[in-house]
Design a protein around this motif. Structure first.
Motif, PDB file in Angstrom:
ATOM      1  N   SER A   1       0.836  -1.211   0.000  1.00 23.74           N
ATOM      2  CA  SER A   1       0.000   0.000   0.000  1.00 23.74           C
ATOM      3  C   SER A   1       0.869   1.258   0.000  1.00 23.74           C
TER       4      SER A   1
ATOM      5  N   HIS B   1      -0.349   4.163   1.072  1.00 19.82           N
ATOM      6  CA  HIS B   1      -1.217   5.047   1.863  1.00 19.82           C
ATOM      7  C   HIS B   1      -0.391   6.030   2.699  1.00 19.82           C
TER       8      HIS B   1
ATOM      9  N   SER C   1      -2.719  -2.465   3.468  1.00 21.77           N
ATOM     10  CA  SER C   1      -3.646  -1.340   3.689  1.00 21.77           C
ATOM     11  C   SER C   1      -3.024  -0.365   4.694  1.00 21.77           C
TER      12      SER C   1
END
Length: 332
Positions: free
Chosen positions: A23, A25, A77
């Motif tokens: 990820s 993020h 995530s």
């Protein structure tokens, strides 16, 4: 086990799972404007694993399912959460299974022990999340690694029967009849050649509740090592046997010549076969009267290089002596 259920050679396609993506993020929270990277790693792709199972005797479970695919790893995530690994796929095979690469025919490995596990195709590694790439000069990396793709492979499963004693002989020598008498197996028996087209296994009960496994191999013909008759299809099953019991009928034209032909076929297929313990059983000996038997014994004592004994499966003569002899050989 019926003949149609005995499967000892299958071609399969196996593929492992892809690794999940890492990820990219960036942490965002109230009152925290620049929280930095917090992308988690992707999960590993599932493996395809081959596992030995002593309760299986055949590759029949692969007769109708030929494709095996493991699960893909999940993506990473936020908050450095790692994706779940892909689900592994287990393929249970009988002991004595050889796994080959279909393209090269190279042996990859063999499964010989219960519970033994080997990975045939590995799942792809998951990609790393962006928090791994944070440096003093790059505080907010906006990239992450993709997952590594899984592998795929075409393979061959080839079963070599694991038995203590293998019955070797020409077609219609009485191998199936012997197996049906000394074990609870019920092989197909008829008065014509090549009645047996697949190996049959039976458990011989010995004294004091001890047992050993006997295999009835389809009959050998001259030239089998070059593929004549059923050729390599059955010769590979003899490789795993500890003791070879040569069955030659008493009405054979030349018992010594039959033994020599059988031994030569085994030698040409795999010279290591000659290292195994061997015993000759003269079957159908109920057809001989005392005088004929005495004359034959005198002749065989001079010509046969190994031990032999007379048996009759139908009249059930000499069978206990045969069991005693085989048991003693197995203990050695």
């Amino acid at each position: 086990m019926t003949e149609g259920n005995f499967v000892d050679y299958v071609k399969l396609y196996v593929s492992s799972g892809n690794g999940g993506k890492g990820s990219a993020h960036l942490h965002r929270e109230k009152y925290i404007e620049k929280g930095g990277p917090d992308g988690g790693d992707g999960g590993r792709g599932g493996h395809v694993i081959i596992r030995g199972n002593e309760n299986l005797w055949t590759l029949y479970t692969f007769k109708f399912k030929r494709h095996f695919r493991a699960g893909h790893g999940e993506h990473g995530s936020k908050q450095r959460s790692t994706g779940a690994d892909g689900e592994d796929v287990y393929m249970d095979v009988p002991l004595g299974t050889v796994i080959r690469d279909k393209e090269t025919n190279e042996v990859i490995f063999e499964i010989t022990e219960h519970g033994e596990e080997k990975i045939i195709v590995e799942g792809g590694m998951g990609g790393r999340g962006n928090w791994h790439f944070k440096t003093a000069t790059n505080q907010t990396p906006r990239y992450a690694q993709p997952g590594i793709p899984g592998q795929e492979r075409d393979i061959i499963l080839e079963l070599k029967v694991l038995a203590d004693v293998g019955l070797v002989g020409f077609p219609n020598a009485g191998k199936s009849t012997l197996l049906s008498v000394v074990t609870a197996a019920k092989p197909k028996i008829a008065d014509y050649e090549f009645t047996t087209l697949k190996p049959n296994l039976g458990i011989v009960e010995y004294r004091d509740h001890q047992t050993f496994v006997m295999a009835d191999i389809p009959g050998i013909i001259e030239g089998a090592a070059e593929g004549r008759g059923l050729g390599h299809y059955f010769l590979r099953h003899i490789e795993r046997n500890s003791v070879l019991l040569f069955l030659i009928p008493a009405d054979a034209d030349d018992i010594k010549k039959q033994y020599d032909i059988l031994l030569d076929e085994l030698k040409r297929y795999n010279p290591e076969m000659l290292d195994k313990e061997r015993l000759i059983a003269i079957s159908k000996s109920d057809m001989l009267d005392a005088e004929l038997k005495s004359e034959l014994k005198e002749e065989l004592d001079k010509s046969l290089p190994i031990d032999y004994l007379f048996i009759s499966s139908v009249a059930q003569k000499g069978l206990q002596e045969l069991k005693d002899k085989l048991w003693a050989m197995l203990q050695n």
